[in-house]
Design a protein around this motif. Sequence first.
Motif, PDB file in Angstrom:
ATOM      1  N   VAL B  87       0.849  -1.193   0.000  1.00 22.32           N
ATOM      2  CA  VAL B  87       0.000   0.000   0.000  1.00 22.32           C
ATOM      3  C   VAL B  87       0.887   1.247   0.000  1.00 22.32           C
ATOM      4  O   VAL B  87       1.841   1.340   0.776  1.00 22.32           O
ATOM      5  N   LYS B  88       0.582   2.184  -0.883  1.00 21.49           N
ATOM      6  CA  LYS B  88       1.385   3.406  -0.977  1.00 21.49           C
ATOM      7  C   LYS B  88       0.887   4.391   0.077  1.00 21.49           C
ATOM      8  O   LYS B  88       0.212   5.378  -0.222  1.00 21.49           O
ATOM      9  N   VAL B  89       1.251   4.106   1.311  1.00 21.67           N
ATOM     10  CA  VAL B  89       0.674   4.832   2.431  1.00 21.67           C
ATOM     11  C   VAL B  89       0.980   6.336   2.373  1.00 21.67           C
ATOM     12  O   VAL B  89       0.091   7.166   2.601  1.00 21.67           O
ATOM     13  N   LEU B  90       2.216   6.692   2.048  1.00 21.19           N
ATOM     14  CA  LEU B  90       2.549   8.119   2.051  1.00 21.19           C
ATOM     15  C   LEU B  90       1.783   8.883   0.970  1.00 21.19           C
ATOM     16  O   LEU B  90       1.326   9.998   1.206  1.00 21.19           O
ATOM     17  N   ASP B  91       1.642   8.256  -0.202  1.00 24.01           N
ATOM     18  CA  ASP B  91       0.846   8.889  -1.257  1.00 24.01           C
ATOM     19  C   ASP B  91      -0.551   9.202  -0.729  1.00 24.01           C
ATOM     20  O   ASP B  91      -1.083  10.294  -0.912  1.00 24.01           O
ATOM     21  N   ILE B  92      -1.127   8.186  -0.102  1.00 24.30           N
ATOM     22  CA  ILE B  92      -2.502   8.341   0.387  1.00 24.30           C
ATOM     23  C   ILE B  92      -2.568   9.462   1.420  1.00 24.30           C
ATOM     24  O   ILE B  92      -3.409  10.349   1.349  1.00 24.30           O
ATOM     25  N   PHE B  93      -1.634   9.417   2.389  1.00 21.66           N
ATOM     26  CA  PHE B  93      -1.707  10.406   3.471  1.00 21.66           C
ATOM     27  C   PHE B  93      -1.471  11.829   2.966  1.00 21.66           C
ATOM     28  O   PHE B  93      -2.143  12.767   3.389  1.00 21.66           O
ATOM     29  N   LEU B  94      -0.483  11.983   2.088  1.00 18.91           N
ATOM     30  CA  LEU B  94      -0.187  13.342   1.605  1.00 18.91           C
ATOM     31  C   LEU B  94      -1.365  13.887   0.799  1.00 18.91           C
ATOM     32  O   LEU B  94      -1.790  15.026   0.992  1.00 18.91           O
ATOM     33  N   LYS B  95      -1.888  13.040  -0.100  1.00 20.23           N
ATOM     34  CA  LYS B  95      -3.030  13.507  -0.892  1.00 20.23           C
ATOM     35  C   LYS B  95      -4.238  13.768   0.006  1.00 20.23           C
ATOM     36  O   LYS B  95      -4.965  14.740  -0.189  1.00 20.23           O
ATOM     37  N   ALA B  96      -4.444  12.901   0.983  1.00 23.32           N
ATOM     38  CA  ALA B  96      -5.580  13.096   1.885  1.00 23.32           C
ATOM     39  C   ALA B  96      -5.407  14.384   2.681  1.00 23.32           C
ATOM     40  O   ALA B  96      -6.376  15.120   2.914  1.00 23.32           O
ATOM     41  N   ARG B  97      -4.180  14.684   3.078  1.00 25.18           N
ATOM     42  CA  ARG B  97      -3.959  15.933   3.821  1.00 25.18           C
ATOM     43  C   ARG B  97      -4.302  17.132   2.949  1.00 25.18           C
ATOM     44  O   ARG B  97      -4.898  18.108   3.416  1.00 25.18           O
ATOM     45  N   VAL B  98      -3.914  17.040   1.676  1.00 29.41           N
ATOM     46  CA  VAL B  98      -4.239  18.147   0.773  1.00 29.41           C
ATOM     47  C   VAL B  98      -5.766  18.292   0.669  1.00 29.41           C
ATOM     48  O   VAL B  98      -6.317  19.379   0.817  1.00 29.41           O
ATOM     49  N   ILE B  99      -6.435  17.165   0.453  1.00 26.99           N
ATOM     50  CA  ILE B  99      -7.890  17.219   0.279  1.00 26.99           C
ATOM     51  C   ILE B  99      -8.575  17.736   1.553  1.00 26.99           C
ATOM     52  O   ILE B  99      -9.361  18.667   1.526  1.00 26.99           O
ATOM     53  N   VAL B 100      -8.238  17.114   2.666  1.00 25.24           N
ATOM     54  CA  VAL B 100      -8.917  17.464   3.917  1.00 25.24           C
ATOM     55  C   VAL B 100      -8.589  18.902   4.333  1.00 25.24           C
ATOM     56  O   VAL B 100      -9.475  19.675   4.704  1.00 25.24           O
ATOM     57  N   ASN B 101      -7.309  19.265   4.236  1.00 24.22           N
ATOM     58  CA  ASN B 101      -6.941  20.610   4.680  1.00 24.22           C
ATOM     59  C   ASN B 101      -7.420  21.693   3.728  1.00 24.22           C
ATOM     60  O   ASN B 101      -7.784  22.782   4.157  1.00 24.22           O
ATOM     61  N   THR B 102      -7.429  21.402   2.428  1.00 20.97           N
ATOM     62  CA  THR B 102      -7.964  22.380   1.495  1.00 20.97           C
ATOM     63  C   THR B 102      -9.432  22.597   1.830  1.00 20.97           C
ATOM     64  O   THR B 102      -9.941  23.711   1.830  1.00 20.97           O
ATOM     65  N   TYR B 103     -10.078  21.500   2.113  1.00 19.96           N
ATOM     66  CA  TYR B 103     -11.497  21.595   2.403  1.00 19.96           C
ATOM     67  C   TYR B 103     -11.785  22.379   3.679  1.00 19.96           C
ATOM     68  O   TYR B 103     -12.647  23.239   3.719  1.00 19.96           O
ATOM     69  N   MET B 104     -11.025  22.095   4.712  1.00 21.69           N
ATOM     70  CA  MET B 104     -11.334  22.701   6.005  1.00 21.69           C
ATOM     71  C   MET B 104     -10.560  23.986   6.241  1.00 21.69           C
ATOM     72  O   MET B 104     -10.754  24.648   7.245  1.00 21.69           O
ATOM     73  N   GLY B 105      -9.647  24.298   5.369  1.00 22.08           N
ATOM     74  CA  GLY B 105      -8.901  25.546   5.529  1.00 22.08           C
ATOM     75  C   GLY B 105      -7.667  25.347   6.381  1.00 22.08           C
ATOM     76  O   GLY B 105      -7.660  24.564   7.330  1.00 22.08           O
ATOM     77  N   LEU B 106      -6.638  26.080   6.029  1.00 19.83           N
ATOM     78  CA  LEU B 106      -5.363  25.976   6.729  1.00 19.83           C
ATOM     79  C   LEU B 106      -5.408  26.882   7.961  1.00 19.83           C
ATOM     80  O   LEU B 106      -5.951  27.976   7.892  1.00 19.83           O
ATOM     81  N   PRO B 107      -4.839  26.458   9.067  1.00 15.12           N
ATOM     82  CA  PRO B 107      -4.789  27.361  10.220  1.00 15.12           C
ATOM     83  C   PRO B 107      -4.035  28.654   9.848  1.00 15.12           C
ATOM     84  O   PRO B 107      -3.111  28.610   9.034  1.00 15.12           O
TER      85      PRO B 107
END
Lengths: 462, 429
Positions: B87-107
Amino acid sequence: MISTSLLTEFKTLLGKDNVLDSESDRHSYSYDAAVLDAVIPELVLRPTNSEQLGRTVALCNENKLPMTVRGAGTNLSGGTIPTKEHGVVILTNGLNKILEINEQDLYAVVQPGAVTAKFAAEVAKRGLFYPPDPGSQAVSTLGGNVAENAGGLRGLKYGVTKDYVMGVNFWNAEGEYIKSGGKTVKCVTGLNIAQLMVGSEGTLGVFDEIILKLVPPPVASKAMLAEFDDIAKASETVAAIIANKIVPCTLELLDNATINYVEDFTKAGLPRDAAAILLIEVDGGHIALVEDDAEKVLDICKKHGAKRVQMAKDAAEKNKLWEARRNALPALARARPTTVLEDATVPRSQIPAMITAINNIGAKYKLQIGTFGHAGDGNLHPTILTDRRDKEEFHRVEQAVDEIFDVALSLGGTLSGEHGIGTAKSKWLEKETSKATIIYSRRLKKAVDPNYLLNPGKIIGG
Amino acid sequence: MTADVHQLAKMLHELDDQMVACMKCGMCQAVCPVFAETMNEGDVARGKIALLENLSHEMIKDPVGVQDKLNMCLLCGSCAANCPSGVKVLDIFLKARVIVNTYMGLPAVKKAIFQGLLTKPGVFNSVMDVASKFQGVFTKSANEVIGSSCSRIDLAVIEGRHFMPLAKKSLRKLEPSRNTRPGKSGYRVAFFPGCVIDKIFPQVGQAVLKALTHHEVGIFMPSGQACCGIPALASGDKGSFDKLVKRNLEIFEKENFDYLLTACATCTATMHELWPLMSGDKTQSMQDRIAAMSAKVMDVNQFMVDVLKVSMPVEGHGTKVTYHDPCHLKKSMKVSEQPRALLKSNPNMEFVEMSDADRCCGCGGSFNLQHYKVSKDIGAQKRDNIVASGAQVVATGCPACMLQISDMLSQHKDQIAVKHVMEIYAETL
Ligand SMILES: Cc1cc2nc3c(=O)[nH]c(=O)nc-3n(C[C@H](O)[C@H](O)[C@H](O)COP(=O)(O)OP(=O)(O)OC[C@H]3O[C@@H](n4cnc5c(N)ncnc54)[C@H](O)[C@@H]3O)c2cc1C
Ligand code: SF4
Ligand code: SF4
Ligand code: SF4
């Protein structure tokens, strides 16, 4: 619903950090390696000492909360997936101490959350040996091993977890401390409750301390790889080795499909056209005897039609041979998104019939199946490669699995050689045993867990 | 909020193909440094993937909880390196961080740092220069051997950290730029020092330049380089990341060279793997440019040993030196023998192996800022292993690791120097 006052009581008992109730935490404990549908637990509790564990169980019982105990969550039969609303998951990873390794009397006392491989390594440091080695040993817990009666590659010669359990002290559903078995080699006092607990999958009590037998380690070993162009010949070889009164510590089989998946993945130079390969290791207390056994096994392989036998000359070569076996699951797992690893076990003589049946079932349902496993004890792992998002294909997988178990049973085999029953296989239990057996088991369960709260829904349903 | 979750779920569906490969076997528990500390399923790769799946199937209503778990990760890649299912875990996490953080806004703080500072290297450099002048007012020396400092006053944000002070003169000031032709070696390389070497460990950059010059390698080190982008990407700020990639690309495309070298494991892994990974939304020509540049990126240890073939193991005596494998070098780039070979070629040093040399030091970039307690607990084990090895010097190939290890050793008053492999190699020349 769990009341606020009960929540507070748990927090006071276990400490705030050991009571997990956020949505994300609860979801994190709703699955295990079986990937089945689950009910999300309402609370996740982590006792860190024996008293806390007992009190936790008692509180759950008083409040009628279904409890599912969880070690590492690596079981493949849904054993740690909650099945009832308002349930709790009790974690054992806060109870992970090795309490005693007794070098004189050859036993160890452990807490249930101790990790199998760490324990085996500690034991080895003292010149002793704990043989059960499930493939998940780097993370699985001894409590989980006992509850699942886990086996491993060395099962043929050294047996499985049950052969090493001398005693299990546990909390019953009402939170009373029950002692069973002990530290002496001979111990026939009372009912043999300790062995009843082995394989009970968290349905009869919550283990607290486990007493395990240790043995002296083998001093020498030899490994070889034998290639066959006919799977029946490979099975005959297995039977012949045993008939010649040699019990290898490991005797593993990889079928043609698995060989090719492994080769695609590792490019290790396995024979792609072989119908099957056997990986055989003999060990013992004296190098001369081991070498003698290895030569005999080599002869037997050749006599029974092995095309080629490769004997490992040193540790590095041995390691290379084992790479093939170690990579069986990784190679299969990479082929398609979802891997359904099954655990059908048949008498050794029926291995060719079982493998033929598995391949026919694969063809009938248009599924890719690779089969590997512990040929020495007839324990096969037909592994179906699929994609669980494809509903139609997954339905065919379910039908195929049903048929595989039907065949295993018709060949005089069993539903599970080592992975347990859990929820995944409970529907077949009656077929292998009998209605009376299920009723008897349920009565037993009812007697020791009147509120039916200890891992409900597992093994015998309910 | 429900409508929001619906949107978020749709975005996360892109990752489905990668997430479905996780067979929930749990083997990642064996190697995850964060899990070893917290013992919570939600902190290990399997748990995070399950949470993302549940979020994408709208079974979870609270994305904040998932975001928190997603951030509780060093991005060390240990899980991926050990995953039976690949499983390409880092790919998933980095992309998920982009998606989730873009969605919820950066502090707001991160926004200010990434968008206001990091993406504007001129401003960033000036601010750091000023900070370097005034840091003495607030800090005092903590450990002479390590060269670390600690705060003069008890500040909550510092949490008792011992940190490496900003260099008096950054590498950029010491060595503004270079552009030399290849000598006997026949190779010409570009050198990317990265922020931490530039501002905190300029001596590492100098050691690299010394070694390259010694071996007659032509060097292209342009001024105006920007950060590799990992801090922004790890926080899910794809916009700032893209800007940084583009800027670096423009600067390095100006000349021809054989390899783009870095002496920072994290920069190497970012530029080699993450630049192309995150370029899917760009035009084809931009993607091609990024791919071409990424292909040239190489760790300096690897260049020295595999390309220049400089190392000559000698019977070393004297100072004992041990080596810490940076996650991004060993687990992402599969480079672990080369730095050891370089250390073994220093005749004044005896190489000793520490136990669990490839276990993460616990830094994880911003993880250290957000979860210092866990970071410190992980680092404490690294410190214990370093001390147990009996070494007087610990070497590594990642300046971020150097910061974390310095903090750990300094707080324990250990008299063990922390160096980059290239510093030790340069001493032999
Ligand atoms: C990659 C992989 C390889 C595997 N290889 C093998 C193998 O070779 N052989 C084999 O036999 N199995 C194997 N398994 C299956 C699994 O690892 C074993 O069943 C293991 O024993 C489970 O241990 P665990 O700690 O994960 O238990 P869990 O999965 O957490 O729990 C298993 C069961 O035990 C119960 N339980 C756990 N702790 C306690 C306790 N303290 N008291 C009462 N009940 C408890 C749980 O309620 C559950 O029913 C493998 C699994 C994977 C993912
Ligand atoms: S090791 Fe890989 S497949 Fe197994 S649970 Fe972790 S991420 Fe999933
Ligand atoms: S990347 Fe490292 S910290 Fe993050 S889940 Fe994987 S092993 Fe754990
Ligand atoms: S600083 Fe180095 S070891 Fe530490 S987390 Fe980063 S890559 Fe891993």
